[in-house]
Motif scaffolding. Structure first.
Motif, PDB file in Angstrom:
ATOM      1  N   PHE A 129       0.826  -1.117  -0.139  1.00 51.95           N
ATOM      2  CA  PHE A 129      -0.033   0.204   0.005  1.00 51.95           C
ATOM      3  C   PHE A 129       0.855   1.189   0.007  1.00 51.95           C
ATOM      4  N   ALA A 130       2.132   1.061   0.685  1.00 56.69           N
ATOM      5  CA  ALA A 130       2.673   2.297   0.986  1.00 56.69           C
ATOM      6  C   ALA A 130       4.004   2.399  -0.025  1.00 56.69           C
ATOM      7  N   SER A 131       4.082   1.615  -0.993  1.00 54.91           N
ATOM      8  CA  SER A 131       5.331   1.473  -1.842  1.00 54.91           C
ATOM      9  C   SER A 131       5.635   2.600  -2.583  1.00 54.91           C
ATOM     10  N   SER A 132       4.554   3.723  -2.875  1.00 56.65           N
ATOM     11  CA  SER A 132       4.660   4.880  -3.544  1.00 56.65           C
ATOM     12  C   SER A 132       5.195   5.935  -2.566  1.00 56.65           C
ATOM     13  N   PHE A 133       5.217   5.815  -1.239  1.00 63.22           N
ATOM     14  CA  PHE A 133       5.398   6.731  -0.226  1.00 63.22           C
ATOM     15  C   PHE A 133       7.135   7.085  -0.031  1.00 63.22           C
TER      16      PHE A 133
ATOM     17  N   ALA B 235      11.244   6.745   4.905  1.00 59.41           N
ATOM     18  CA  ALA B 235      10.776   6.070   5.839  1.00 59.41           C
ATOM     19  C   ALA B 235       9.386   5.495   5.997  1.00 59.41           C
ATOM     20  N   HIS B 236       8.696   6.510   5.371  1.00 54.37           N
ATOM     21  CA  HIS B 236       7.086   6.146   5.303  1.00 54.37           C
ATOM     22  C   HIS B 236       6.781   4.797   4.430  1.00 54.37           C
ATOM     23  N   SER B 237       7.874   4.580   3.628  1.00 56.35           N
ATOM     24  CA  SER B 237       7.495   3.223   2.922  1.00 56.35           C
ATOM     25  C   SER B 237       8.401   1.910   3.211  1.00 56.35           C
ATOM     26  N   ARG B 238       9.259   2.296   4.436  1.00 50.80           N
ATOM     27  CA  ARG B 238      10.225   1.357   4.772  1.00 50.80           C
ATOM     28  C   ARG B 238       9.940   0.702   6.281  1.00 50.80           C
ATOM     29  N   LEU B 239       9.396   1.654   7.059  1.00 50.26           N
ATOM     30  CA  LEU B 239       9.382   1.206   8.497  1.00 50.26           C
ATOM     31  C   LEU B 239       8.053   0.990   8.856  1.00 50.26           C
ATOM     32  N   THR B 240       7.684  -0.412   9.449  1.00 52.10           N
ATOM     33  CA  THR B 240       6.307  -0.769   9.530  1.00 52.10           C
ATOM     34  C   THR B 240       5.301   0.054  10.207  1.00 52.10           C
TER      35      THR B 240
ATOM     36  N   THR C  76       5.722   3.331  10.869  1.00 53.27           N
ATOM     37  CA  THR C  76       5.368   4.466  10.133  1.00 53.27           C
ATOM     38  C   THR C  76       4.611   4.271   9.157  1.00 53.27           C
ATOM     39  N   ILE C  77       4.836   3.207   8.433  1.00 55.33           N
ATOM     40  CA  ILE C  77       3.888   2.944   7.326  1.00 55.33           C
ATOM     41  C   ILE C  77       2.446   2.956   7.656  1.00 55.33           C
ATOM     42  N   THR C  78       2.028   2.228   9.136  1.00 50.78           N
ATOM     43  CA  THR C  78       0.720   2.101   9.398  1.00 50.78           C
ATOM     44  C   THR C  78       0.218   3.501   9.817  1.00 50.78           C
ATOM     45  N   GLN C  79       0.990   4.229  10.243  1.00 48.48           N
ATOM     46  CA  GLN C  79       0.449   5.477  10.818  1.00 48.48           C
ATOM     47  C   GLN C  79       0.190   6.547   9.299  1.00 48.48           C
ATOM     48  N   GLN C  80       1.118   6.212   8.290  1.00 51.31           N
ATOM     49  CA  GLN C  80       0.951   6.864   6.791  1.00 51.31           C
ATOM     50  C   GLN C  80      -0.419   6.275   6.285  1.00 51.31           C
ATOM     51  N   LYS C  81      -0.657   5.160   6.460  1.00 52.70           N
ATOM     52  CA  LYS C  81      -1.647   4.365   5.676  1.00 52.70           C
ATOM     53  C   LYS C  81      -2.941   5.148   6.314  1.00 52.70           C
TER      54      LYS C  81
END
Length: 117
Positions: free
Chosen positions: A20-24, A27-32, A34-39
Motif C-alpha cells: 500500500f505504501a510502496s509509493s511513499f 521511512a514512510h515506505s520502509r518502517l512498519t 511509520t507505514i501504518t501511521q501514514q496508511k
C-alpha cells in the motif's frame, strides 16, 4: 528447548501494508510503524476529500453558470435563474447546465429566454 519458527501471518500482513505504501517517500515506505501511521493518514484524507470533491465540483458548476448568465446581459443572477427553472419545472441539474454553458452558450440563452416568458 527446541527452536520454534514463527508463522507467516504477521509477515503477510506487513507485506500487504508495504504494498500500500510502496509509493511513499523515505521511512514512510520502509518502517512498519511509520507505514501504518501514514496508511491511516492517507485513508482519512481520501475519505475527507471524497466529500470535499463533491462540494468543489458543485461550486465550480455554479460559478460557470453564473458567469454565463451574467455575461448574457440578462438582468438576473444565478439564484433568480435557478428559481425560475424550478418554477417552470425544468429539471436540469447544475452539472448539465454548466456543460451547456461551456459548450453551447446559445442553448443556455434560449433556456433563459424561455424562462423569462
Amino acid at each position: 528447548m527446541t527452536r520454534i519458527k514463527r508463522g507467516y501471518i504477521a509477515r503477510r500482513r506487513r507485506t500487504k501494508i508495504r504494498l500500500f505504501a510502496s509509493s511513499f517517500r523515505g521511512a514512510h515506505s520502509r518502517l512498519t510503524r511509520t507505514i501504518t501511521q501514514q496508511k491511516i493518514r492517507a485513508l482519512v484524507s481520501a475519505h475527507r476529500d471524497r466529500g470535499r470533491q463533491k462540494r468543489d465540483f458543485r461550486r465550480l458548476w455554479i460559478t460557470r453558470i453564473n458567469a454565463v448568465i451574467r455575461s448574457n446581459a440578462v438582468y438576473y443572477s444565478y439564484s433568480n435563474f435557478m428559481h425560475n427553472l424550478y418554477k417552470r419545472q425544468l429539471l436540469l441539474n447544475r452539472k448539465i447546465l454548466a456543460q451547456i454553458a461551456i459548450l453551447n452558450r446559445n442553448c443556455l440563452y434560449m433556456i433563459s429566454n424561455e424562462i423569462l416568458k
